[in-house]
Structure formats: structure tokens, C-alpha cells
Design an enzyme around this catalytic site. Structure first.
Site, PDB file in Angstrom:
ATOM      1  N   THR A  16       0.793  -1.016  -0.099  1.00 29.48           N
ATOM      2  CA  THR A  16       0.020  -0.024  -0.033  1.00 29.48           C
ATOM      3  C   THR A  16       1.001   1.302   0.014  1.00 29.48           C
ATOM      4  O   THR A  16       2.153   1.335   0.562  1.00 29.48           O
ATOM      5  CB  THR A  16      -1.015  -0.011   0.917  1.00 29.48           C
ATOM      6  OG1 THR A  16      -0.027   0.128   2.308  1.00 29.48           O
ATOM      7  CG2 THR A  16      -1.771  -1.405   1.251  1.00 29.48           C
ATOM      8  N   GLY A  17       0.384   2.296  -0.487  1.00 26.83           N
ATOM      9  CA  GLY A  17       1.115   3.586  -0.807  1.00 26.83           C
ATOM     10  C   GLY A  17       2.481   3.005  -1.605  1.00 26.83           C
ATOM     11  O   GLY A  17       3.467   3.750  -1.176  1.00 26.83           O
ATOM     12  N   GLY A  18       2.119   2.450  -2.716  1.00 30.31           N
ATOM     13  CA  GLY A  18       3.346   2.087  -3.481  1.00 30.31           C
ATOM     14  C   GLY A  18       3.698   2.716  -4.705  1.00 30.31           C
ATOM     15  O   GLY A  18       4.319   2.567  -5.669  1.00 30.31           O
ATOM     16  N   THR A  19       3.431   4.102  -4.509  1.00 26.47           N
ATOM     17  CA  THR A  19       3.491   5.059  -5.700  1.00 26.47           C
ATOM     18  C   THR A  19       4.725   5.760  -5.571  1.00 26.47           C
ATOM     19  O   THR A  19       5.281   6.305  -6.699  1.00 26.47           O
ATOM     20  CB  THR A  19       2.236   6.096  -6.025  1.00 26.47           C
ATOM     21  OG1 THR A  19       2.080   6.943  -4.833  1.00 26.47           O
ATOM     22  CG2 THR A  19       1.204   5.214  -6.270  1.00 26.47           C
ATOM     23  N   SER A  20       5.434   5.650  -4.503  1.00 24.51           N
ATOM     24  CA  SER A  20       6.789   6.596  -4.578  1.00 24.51           C
ATOM     25  C   SER A  20       7.440   6.039  -3.046  1.00 24.51           C
ATOM     26  O   SER A  20       6.767   5.257  -2.361  1.00 24.51           O
ATOM     27  CB  SER A  20       6.649   8.184  -4.221  1.00 24.51           C
ATOM     28  OG  SER A  20       5.563   8.380  -3.002  1.00 24.51           O
ATOM     29  N   GLY A  21       8.569   6.862  -2.843  1.00 27.32           N
ATOM     30  CA  GLY A  21       9.360   6.397  -1.701  1.00 27.32           C
ATOM     31  C   GLY A  21       9.407   4.835  -1.457  1.00 27.32           C
ATOM     32  O   GLY A  21       9.830   4.069  -1.952  1.00 27.32           O
ATOM     33  N   GLY A  23       7.330   2.610  -0.473  1.00 33.15           N
ATOM     34  CA  GLY A  23       6.517   1.712  -1.244  1.00 33.15           C
ATOM     35  C   GLY A  23       6.956   1.368  -2.350  1.00 33.15           C
ATOM     36  O   GLY A  23       7.059  -0.067  -2.843  1.00 33.15           O
ATOM     37  N   SER A 143       7.845   3.949  12.644  1.00 35.83           N
ATOM     38  CA  SER A 143       8.588   5.041  12.341  1.00 35.83           C
ATOM     39  C   SER A 143       9.397   5.058  13.865  1.00 35.83           C
ATOM     40  O   SER A 143       9.279   4.680  14.824  1.00 35.83           O
ATOM     41  CB  SER A 143       7.752   6.489  12.361  1.00 35.83           C
ATOM     42  OG  SER A 143       8.673   7.550  12.789  1.00 35.83           O
ATOM     43  N   TYR A 156       1.720  12.325  15.071  1.00 34.61           N
ATOM     44  CA  TYR A 156       2.396  11.444  14.168  1.00 34.61           C
ATOM     45  C   TYR A 156       2.887  10.236  14.845  1.00 34.61           C
ATOM     46  O   TYR A 156       2.615   9.044  14.621  1.00 34.61           O
ATOM     47  CB  TYR A 156       3.416  12.186  13.416  1.00 34.61           C
ATOM     48  CG  TYR A 156       4.092  11.217  12.522  1.00 34.61           C
ATOM     49  CD1 TYR A 156       3.489  10.813  11.302  1.00 34.61           C
ATOM     50  CD2 TYR A 156       5.577  10.911  12.543  1.00 34.61           C
ATOM     51  CE1 TYR A 156       4.279   9.969  10.371  1.00 34.61           C
ATOM     52  CE2 TYR A 156       6.056  10.130  11.866  1.00 34.61           C
ATOM     53  CZ  TYR A 156       5.673   9.533  10.691  1.00 34.61           C
ATOM     54  OH  TYR A 156       6.214   8.666   9.930  1.00 34.61           O
TER      55      TYR A 156
END
Length: 256
Positions: A16-21, A23, A143, A156
Site C-alpha cells: 500500500t502507498g506504492g507510488t513513491s518512496g 513503497g 517510525s 504522528y
């Protein structure tokens, strides 16, 4: 795409959140090691760009959706069920940054961050449990801020502490099926989110806090996620692994 290892041949992985960074780097690493990969993202244009970047052909399935929206998660799991029928690895990575002094945190900001970082991750795992094969692996992105107090990080860090706790409780709950659940705690990693929070002139001072004297990369995180998702980590369960260059455990002698 050239493979150097084949730990994930025949395996199905969700990022999930695989579009950048982190992921995107993890999706790329898993593809290189033989996996078929499903990636998610909220923005269709970024999702399309990630698919083109990965160049994995029909080994990549991209599903647009917001992890904070349960209907989107239902659509995601249905797409995975239709395409693959199961999952062997979930990297629950989607999340957002939020750094404000405690007196400036509004109810709207609280709800926004908790909705994605905590609620979204909880239901990502819940919705994918029926698809998880026995002896599958779940890796949760937490984190380093869950281990040390940092001004401005109250909201956060609290969500990240919560999701690490989920790693331990999910590990206990799913252990009867041999499913392992761990979390990773990245330190200062040079991702688009990092650059949104810190300006270039601040990077040297931040790197000086790290005992090995450098910032981390998304690939550093991908390496560890791939290890935790593989059979090499078959006896690692309910743990949090810091990927921080020694930031939490040591005191740096570097000057910023």
C-alpha cells in the site's frame, strides 16, 4: 528486469502507498526477486507513473484507492481475490506526515492523520486477513519516532506507536496460522515525504544526528521489508526493526 535473488518466486505481495518512496522501492525489490506485486495509491496519475517506472508488465496490478476508505479497501481485496486468490506478503506502508506543536493540532488534523495512519492500516490488515496464505508475512511501516520523543511529533508518533502495537497483537492473533507480523521503524529516509517536511539546508544537520553519518534511502527500507517478508525471517515475529543508522540506539559524534 534482472533478478539477483528469487526468494519471492510464485509469491503474491501487496504494497500500500506504492507510488513513491519506500513503497515504490519495496515493490521494485519484490518484483526483482520474483514476486507478483499489487500496489495502491490515491492518485491515479501517480499510480500510472509508478506502474511505468516498475516496468513489471502483467506482474504488477495497480489499484487506486485510499486506505482510510473502507469501500476502497473492499474493492482492493476483491481485485486481489479475482486476480490472484491469495496474498503471501502485505507491506502496510500507506501513511501521511504531520508535524505540529501540540497546541496547534486541530480536531480536523487529528482525524485526518488517525484516519489514514491508524484506522487505514488496521483495516488494511483486517480486510486482507482472509486472503493471507498460511505462513504469510505482514510488515507494518511504523517510525523511529515511536521510540524517542520529538517536539512537534505528538500526533504522528502516537499513530506510529499504535501501529507497532498492532504488529504485536496481530502476531499473537494470527500465529496459529503461521502468519508473522512485524513492524519496521525507518529513521531519516530521503523520500518525497522527507523532502516535504525538511528543506535542503536542513539535511546536513539531520544527517549529523545519525551515528553512521548519512541519511537513509528507500532502498535501505526495501531491503529490510524483503528480508522480513521472506522465509529467512521465519522465526522473527511481533518485532519492530529500526532502520535508522543507529539514530535511536546511539549518540552521534558528528557535528552538524
Amino acid at each position: 528486469m534482472t533478478r539477483t535473488l528469487s526468494r519471492f518466486d510464485g509469491k503474491i505481495a501487496l504494497v500500500t502507498g506504492g507510488t513513491s518512496g519506500m513503497g515504490l522501492a519495496t515493490a521494485r525489490r519484490l518484483l526483482a526477486e520474483g514476486a507478483q506485486v499489487v500496489i495502491t495509491g490515491r492518485d491515479q496519475a501517480r499510480l500510472d507513473a509508478a506502474v511505468a517506472d516498475l516496468a513489471g508488465g502483467d506482474r504488477v496490478l495497480a489499484v487506486r484507492g485510499d486506505v482510510g476508505n473502507l469501500a476502497d479497501l473492499d474493492a482492493l481485496t476483491e481485485a486481489i481475490r479475482e486476480r490472484h486468490g491469495r496474498l503471501d506478503l502485505v507491506f502496510a506502508n500507506a501513511g501521511i506526515a504531520s508535524f505540529h506543536p501540540v497546541e496547534q493540532v486541530t480536531e480536523a488534523e487529528f482525524d485526518r492523520v488517525v484516519d489514514i495512519n491508524f484506522k487505514g492500516l488496521f483495516f488494511t490488515v483486517q480486510k486482507t486477513v482472509p486472503l493471507l496464505a498460511d505462513h504469510a508475512s505482514v510488515v507494518i511501516n511504523a517510525s523511529w519516532t515511536l521510540h524517542r520523543g520529538m517536539p512537534g511529533a505528538s500526533l504522528y508518533a502516537a499513530t506510529k506507536a499504535a501501529v507497532h502495537n498492532l504488529a504485536r497483537t496481530f502476531a499473537a492473533e494470527l500465529g496459529h496460522r503461521g502468519i508473522r507480523v512485524n513492524s519496521v521503524s525507518p529513521g531519516y529516509i530521503t523520500t518525497p515525504m522527507f523532502h516535504e517536511v525538511l528543506q535542503p539546508h536542513e539535511h546536513a544537520a539531520v544527517a549529523a544526528k545519525v551515528v553512521i553519518g548519512r541519511l537513509g534511502t528507500a532502498e535501505d527500507v526495501a531491503d529490510v521489508v524483503a528480508f522480513l517478508g521472506s522465509d529467512e525471517a521465519s522465526y522473527v515475529n511481533g518485532q519492530d526493526l529500526a532502520i535508522d543508522g543507529g539514530l535511536v540506539a546511539t549518540i552521534s559524534g558528528h557535528s552538524g
